[in-house]
Design a protein around this motif. Structure first.
Motif, PDB file in Angstrom:
ATOM      1  N   PRO A 282       0.833  -1.218   0.000  1.00 22.84           N
ATOM      2  CA  PRO A 282       0.000   0.000   0.000  1.00 22.84           C
ATOM      3  C   PRO A 282       0.862   1.260   0.000  1.00 22.84           C
ATOM      4  N   GLY A 283       0.506   2.182  -0.874  1.00 24.61           N
ATOM      5  CA  GLY A 283       1.207   3.460  -0.930  1.00 24.61           C
ATOM      6  C   GLY A 283       2.540   3.431  -1.651  1.00 24.61           C
ATOM      7  N   ALA A 284       2.906   2.298  -2.224  1.00 30.33           N
ATOM      8  CA  ALA A 284       4.195   2.209  -2.920  1.00 30.33           C
ATOM      9  C   ALA A 284       4.203   3.115  -4.150  1.00 30.33           C
ATOM     10  N   LYS A 285       5.311   3.787  -4.364  1.00 33.05           N
ATOM     11  CA  LYS A 285       5.483   4.648  -5.528  1.00 33.05           C
ATOM     12  C   LYS A 285       6.508   4.027  -6.473  1.00 33.05           C
ATOM     13  N   SER A 287       8.660   5.451  -8.308  1.00 32.19           N
ATOM     14  CA  SER A 287       9.977   6.070  -8.139  1.00 32.19           C
ATOM     15  C   SER A 287      10.724   5.464  -6.953  1.00 32.19           C
ATOM     16  N   GLY A 288      10.003   5.182  -5.869  1.00 30.58           N
ATOM     17  CA  GLY A 288      10.629   4.592  -4.703  1.00 30.58           C
ATOM     18  C   GLY A 288      11.100   3.173  -4.967  1.00 30.58           C
ATOM     19  N   VAL A 289      10.296   2.394  -5.696  1.00 34.11           N
ATOM     20  CA  VAL A 289      10.683   1.026  -6.040  1.00 34.11           C
ATOM     21  C   VAL A 289      11.913   1.052  -6.942  1.00 34.11           C
ATOM     22  N   ALA A 290      11.921   1.955  -7.905  1.00 31.78           N
ATOM     23  CA  ALA A 290      13.065   2.074  -8.816  1.00 31.78           C
ATOM     24  C   ALA A 290      14.346   2.358  -8.044  1.00 31.78           C
ATOM     25  N   ALA A 291      14.282   3.301  -7.118  1.00 33.73           N
ATOM     26  CA  ALA A 291      15.469   3.661  -6.341  1.00 33.73           C
ATOM     27  C   ALA A 291      15.920   2.504  -5.457  1.00 33.73           C
ATOM     28  N   ALA A 292      14.962   1.786  -4.865  1.00 31.96           N
ATOM     29  CA  ALA A 292      15.294   0.681  -3.972  1.00 31.96           C
ATOM     30  C   ALA A 292      15.987  -0.453  -4.701  1.00 31.96           C
ATOM     31  N   LEU A 293      15.771  -0.552  -6.011  1.00 37.97           N
ATOM     32  CA  LEU A 293      16.366  -1.630  -6.790  1.00 37.97           C
ATOM     33  C   LEU A 293      17.579  -1.165  -7.595  1.00 37.97           C
ATOM     34  N   PHE A 301      13.844   2.213 -14.995  1.00 38.46           N
ATOM     35  CA  PHE A 301      13.203   1.090 -14.313  1.00 38.46           C
ATOM     36  C   PHE A 301      11.927   0.661 -15.045  1.00 38.46           C
ATOM     37  N   SER A 302      11.113   1.621 -15.447  1.00 35.72           N
ATOM     38  CA  SER A 302       9.852   1.296 -16.120  1.00 35.72           C
ATOM     39  C   SER A 302      10.094   0.554 -17.424  1.00 35.72           C
ATOM     40  N   ARG A 303      11.127   0.963 -18.167  1.00 32.83           N
ATOM     41  CA  ARG A 303      11.448   0.248 -19.417  1.00 32.83           C
ATOM     42  C   ARG A 303      11.847  -1.194 -19.126  1.00 32.83           C
ATOM     43  N   ALA A 304      12.707  -1.367 -18.133  1.00 32.57           N
ATOM     44  CA  ALA A 304      13.152  -2.725 -17.792  1.00 32.57           C
ATOM     45  C   ALA A 304      11.980  -3.573 -17.290  1.00 32.57           C
ATOM     46  N   PHE A 305      11.118  -2.971 -16.501  1.00 31.56           N
ATOM     47  CA  PHE A 305       9.977  -3.708 -15.959  1.00 31.56           C
ATOM     48  C   PHE A 305       9.027  -4.136 -17.076  1.00 31.56           C
ATOM     49  N   LYS A 306       8.712  -3.221 -17.979  1.00 33.78           N
ATOM     50  CA  LYS A 306       7.788  -3.545 -19.064  1.00 33.78           C
ATOM     51  C   LYS A 306       8.365  -4.616 -19.975  1.00 33.78           C
ATOM     52  N   LYS A 307       9.670  -4.565 -20.224  1.00 35.67           N
ATOM     53  CA  LYS A 307      10.295  -5.575 -21.072  1.00 35.67           C
ATOM     54  C   LYS A 307      10.215  -6.950 -20.438  1.00 35.67           C
ATOM     55  N   CYS A 308      10.343  -7.019 -19.126  1.00 35.19           N
ATOM     56  CA  CYS A 308      10.342  -8.306 -18.430  1.00 35.19           C
ATOM     57  C   CYS A 308       8.928  -8.784 -18.120  1.00 35.19           C
ATOM     58  N   ALA A 309       8.065  -7.876 -17.660  1.00 30.07           N
ATOM     59  CA  ALA A 309       6.739  -8.267 -17.173  1.00 30.07           C
ATOM     60  C   ALA A 309       5.647  -8.114 -18.211  1.00 30.07           C
ATOM     61  N   GLY A 310       5.927  -7.384 -19.285  1.00 26.40           N
ATOM     62  CA  GLY A 310       4.908  -7.220 -20.319  1.00 26.40           C
ATOM     63  C   GLY A 310       3.925  -6.111 -20.049  1.00 26.40           C
ATOM     64  N   ALA A 311       4.130  -5.338 -18.997  1.00 27.97           N
ATOM     65  CA  ALA A 311       3.247  -4.221 -18.657  1.00 27.97           C
ATOM     66  C   ALA A 311       4.055  -3.195 -17.881  1.00 27.97           C
ATOM     67  N   ALA A 312       3.631  -1.937 -17.960  1.00 30.11           N
ATOM     68  CA  ALA A 312       4.285  -0.897 -17.180  1.00 30.11           C
ATOM     69  C   ALA A 312       3.987  -1.104 -15.699  1.00 30.11           C
ATOM     70  N   PRO A 313       4.838  -0.579 -14.803  1.00 28.92           N
ATOM     71  CA  PRO A 313       4.617  -0.807 -13.368  1.00 28.92           C
ATOM     72  C   PRO A 313       3.225  -0.410 -12.888  1.00 28.92           C
ATOM     73  N   GLY A 314       2.733   0.739 -13.343  1.00 36.64           N
ATOM     74  CA  GLY A 314       1.402   1.170 -12.924  1.00 36.64           C
ATOM     75  C   GLY A 314       0.314   0.247 -13.431  1.00 36.64           C
TER      76      GLY A 314
END
Length: 322
Positions: A282-285, A287-293, A301-314
């Protein structure tokens, strides 16, 4: 490290029950996609396993020859295939697909007894524990990816030590229900599966490729431990090889041989699996997830996530479980 992965893929107990069968009998299940949504709608995938606690039977995938199972043997169906257990092997089923789905729905809801009678009342008796649990399949579940369609663990190695105690505890809980028993059974379902995976680690590592096999190879295991210990670090192959005690070429070759992909590719996929867990908070952003990783920008981060998961983080956060 195994605990790290199982925690990340959200292992969740679903059902645990005991089948008390007398010949002739046939217990079968359709592909888990036929009933996953009515049992665990919030889970992406379901795994089933069965521990023969008394007698013998035959079991296998629906499209493969049956194998003989004895007391103490364990059957694992990691990828949701249709399967059966029976004695004799050509015994007819007493229920159809709709009845099977209805049974699993009622069992998961706690509407049925935890001991299920099956069969025609013949002289030969077989008892087996059935466990079902959910987990994440996407974007990256290295344990699941390393397992074959069916696993047959023999009693000599499967039902000893901690597993024996867990089975005895489960039998007691299933035969003598007590207050809070449902929660205990679900935790037992998880613990028994974890112990099964640990058995797979020792019995499969020497003969198969995959993540579990990688844990059995010292150099690869050291590299995996380093990556899991600091996933946000800006690793290079050279630095990883130095800390793992190998040359870059040897580590790269061994890693691909056992894990099935290069170390840096594995790291990216593991980061994305961690990201899905963080995004669910809950409340995760983003930008915060990107920085934590370890990503210097949200867009990278969003580009890497979409390439791997098939969808944007949001979009991933909003989509229902498949």
């Amino acid at each position: 490290m195994l605990s790290d992965v199982l925690r990340s893929v959200r292992l969740t107990g679903s059902m645990l029950f005991l089948v008390d069968a007398t010949t002739p009998w046939r217990s079968w299940a359709p592909q888990t996609e036929a009933f996953r949504r009515v049992v665990l709608p919030g889970s992406q995938h379901m795994v089933s396993y069965h521990v023969v606690t008394r007698g013998r039977c035959w079991a296998g995938l629906r499209d493969a020859p049956p194998e003989s199972f004895e007391t103490g043997d364990v059957l694992v169906i990691p990828h949701g295939d249709a399967y059966f257990l029976a004695n004799p092997p050509d015994a007819r089923a007493s229920y159809g697909p709709e009845e099977a789905v209805a049974f699993f729905r009622q069992m998961a809801a706690g509407e049925l007894p935890s001991v299920v009678p099956e069969g025609g009342g013949g002289a030969q008796q077989t008892q087996f524990i059935c466990g079902f649990l959910g987990c994440d399949r996407r974007p990256f579940n290295p344990v699941l990816a390393s397992l074959p369609r069916m696993i047959h663990l023999r009693g000599a190695t499967a039902l000893d030590g901690a597993m024996r105690h867990l089975v005895d505890f489960a039998l007691c809980e299933l035969r003598e229900p007590a207050p809070g028993g449902k929660d205990v059974q679900l935790r037992l379902a998880e613990l028994m599966f974890i112990e099964v995976v640990r058995r797979c680690l020792t019995t499969m590592a020497a003969t198969q490729a995959g993540w579990l096999a990688g844990l059995g190879e010292p150099m690869v295991a050291r590299a995996l431990t380093l990556l899991h210990g600091a996933p946000a670090r800006h690793w290079t192959l050279a630095e990883l090889a130095t800390q793992a005690g190998a040359s870059r070429s040897v580590l790269a070759e061994r890693f691909v041989q056992f894990v099935g992909q290069p170390p840096m590719q594995y790291l990216i996929q593991w980061r994305m699996q961690l990201a899905t867990r963080m995004l669910a908070e809950p409340g995760a952003k983003v930008s915060g997830v990107a920085a934590a990783l370890g990503y210097q920008s949200e867009s990278a981060f969003s580009r890497a996530f979409k390439k791997c998961a098939g969808a944007a983080p949001g979009g991933w956060r909003r989509q229902p479980s498949e």
